[in-house]
Design a protein around this motif. Structure first.
Motif, short mmCIF file in Angstrom:
data_model
loop_
_atom_site.label_atom_id
_atom_site.label_comp_id
_atom_site.label_asym_id
_atom_site.label_seq_id
_atom_site.Cartn_x
_atom_site.Cartn_y
_atom_site.Cartn_z
N HIS A 45 11.59 -9.69 -0.60
CA HIS A 45 10.88 -9.74 0.68
C HIS A 45 9.52 -10.41 0.60
CE1 HIS A 45 8.74 -6.37 -1.05
NE2 HIS A 45 9.83 -5.61 -1.04
N HIS A 47 6.59 -9.06 0.03
CA HIS A 47 5.45 -8.22 0.40
C HIS A 47 4.75 -7.70 -0.86
CE1 HIS A 47 7.27 -8.50 4.23
NE2 HIS A 47 8.04 -7.43 4.18
N TYR A 224 3.74 3.56 -5.24
CA TYR A 224 4.85 3.57 -4.30
C TYR A 224 5.48 4.97 -4.25
CZ TYR A 224 9.15 2.02 -1.97
OH TYR A 224 10.19 1.86 -1.09
N CYS A 244 14.77 2.15 -2.81
CA CYS A 244 13.43 2.70 -3.07
C CYS A 244 12.82 1.85 -4.19
CB CYS A 244 13.53 4.17 -3.47
SG CYS A 244 14.34 5.21 -2.23
N GLN A 245 12.95 2.33 -5.43
CA GLN A 245 12.69 1.50 -6.60
C GLN A 245 13.61 2.02 -7.70
OE1 GLN A 245 8.49 1.75 -7.50
NE2 GLN A 245 8.52 3.94 -7.83
N GLN A 279 4.50 -2.11 -1.90
CA GLN A 279 5.75 -2.85 -2.04
C GLN A 279 5.58 -3.97 -3.07
OE1 GLN A 279 6.31 -3.52 2.39
NE2 GLN A 279 8.44 -3.16 1.78
N SER A 281 8.12 -7.28 -5.12
CA SER A 281 9.41 -7.96 -5.23
C SER A 281 9.37 -8.89 -6.43
CB SER A 281 9.73 -8.74 -3.95
OG SER A 281 8.75 -9.73 -3.70
N GLY A 291 3.26 -7.74 5.43
CA GLY A 291 4.08 -6.53 5.55
C GLY A 291 3.55 -5.61 6.63
#
Length: 402
Positions: A45, A47, A224, A244-245, A279, A281, A291
């Motif tokens: 994404h 962000h 996070y 989530c992660q 967040q 990525s 974001g």
């Protein structure tokens, strides 16, 4: 590129911030069945923190505080401690663990715990089976399951900080620290947040990366998790997948990433005194995307270029038939309209797309466009152009991307 100015950040970084450009529009007529070559930048994404960008920044000599300061401008550093409750998504039945020294059972409705090796020394496995509002505890000896006790409410297994082996469906296993709790026919791993982060970091980035990149990942992952915990409304705080992660438990731990977690023990990114929604990525492709929070900004990323990033530029193939199959209500595709954020190549990332056809039209968010390419990992920073025969042959024999 718009004119920019320099501003100071709460974490001691200087950031180039530009005036946000106006969103741009792109119109594509489709007069016949089409095949496009898709060229894109980044993976995910976009962000917040780019993992490859963090690697590039560390390679250039930035410390982890500088890295998180750049990717989350306007934030500060704080601390977070205490337990976190992690949903183990692969286990949707009883909680079944191997017997081991120190294994205990604790009903959540009382203060008493049971040392299971003393209760049934010959047991090789234990499980908690939810039955209505009670937890039935069974043990396995000589390949036969036998009932031991029943308790009101939920119950959990624990072995202190020593890992327990959880038996998963399809004969799989995984190891976890802390406790393994049976709640509403689901397994929840409850453990200190730093122990949790030990199982996240090596599941998210290679532990061979520069130490400060791995440390930045530890801080982002901890932050996070702390944010999710602060906003949880269920019997768990966070899940263990890319929704989530990614969390792999004790079995995923690595000495290098454990050292990164220890070096940043308890440190989290905060905004207005609360854990930030950090967040991240894989790659922002050289420009991050805005974001949902003030510190998740669209900005040029100067660090990805030195990261040996395999996702800086990628290609794929998309057909009009694929679009028509995704949204059959439009009929035969006749026109595509993209609204972009105005940052970087192609006019930037796709914010929304309208697909119009012989029977109607549909407008969808940009993320629905990247899902057309077969994986939600690709970026919305992409461009379509009619495919040539050479493009199609190259795609047929290319194995660069999943």
């Amino acid at each position: 590129m718009t004119r920019s100015r320099l501003v100071g950040l709460g974490l001691g970084i200087v950031l180039v911030v530009g005036v946000a450009p106006a969103a741009s529009a792109e119109e594509i007529d489709v007069t016949a069945p089409m095949t496009w070559t898709v060229t894109g930048h980044g993976w995910g994404h976009g962000h917040g923190m780019s993992q490859y960008g963090a690697k590039g920044a560390a390679t250039q000599g930035l410390g982890w505080k500088q890295i998180v300061g750049f990717y989350y401008p306007g934030t500060k550093l704080g601390r977070a401690r205490g337990p976190i409750k992690v949903l183990i998504t692969a286990d949707k039945r009883d909680v079944q663990v191997d017997a081991r020294d120190g294994l205990r059972l604790r009903p959540l409705t009382g203060r008493k715990t049971f040392e299971l090796a003393k209760v049934r020394p010959r047991a090789t496995r234990w499980r908690i089976v939810p039955k209505g509002e009670r937890s039935v505890v069974q043990f396995k000896a000589r390949s036969v399951w036998k009932r031991w006790a029943s308790f009101p409410g939920a119950a959990e297994f624990t072995a202190g900080n020593r890992p327990m082996t959880l038996r998963l469906p399809h004969h799989d296993t995984a190891t976890y620290r802390g406790s393994l709790r049976s709640v509403e026919k689901h397994t929840v791993n409850v453990l200190p947040i730093d122990r949790y982060v030990q199982g996240v970091v090596p599941s998210e980035v290679p532990t061979s990366w520069p130490a400060d990149a791995v440390r930045a990942q530890a801080v982002a992952a901890r932050s996070y998790a702390a944010y999710e915990r602060a906003h949880a409304t269920s019997y768990y705080d966070i899940c263990d997948t890319t929704s989530c992660q990614v969390y792999g438990g004790a079995g995923a731990e690595d000495p290098a990433s454990n050292a990164a977690v220890k070096a940043t023990r308890g440190r989290v990114v905060t905004y207005q005194g609360e854990p930030a929604f950090t967040q991240f990525s894989s790659s922002d492709g050289g420009w991050s995307s805005a974001g949902s929070q003030p510190y998740l900004v669209a900005q040029p990323d100067p660090y990805e270029a030195s990261s040996a990033n395999p996702y800086a530029t990628w290609t794929a193939t998309l057909t009009s038939a694929r679009i028509e199959k995704q949204w059959p209500s439009i009929g035969q595709l006749q026109h595509i309209s993209f609204t972009r954020d105005g940052h970087g190549d192609f006019g930037g990332r796709i914010l929304s797309a309208t697909f119009s056809g012989s029977a109607g039209s549909v407008t969808v968010p940009g993320d629905d466009v990247r899902s057309l390419l077969g994986t939600d990992g690709r970026s919305t920073w992409l461009q379509l152009r009619p495919a040539t025969t050479k493009d199609l042959v190259r795609q047929l024999f290319s194995f660069s991307f999943p």
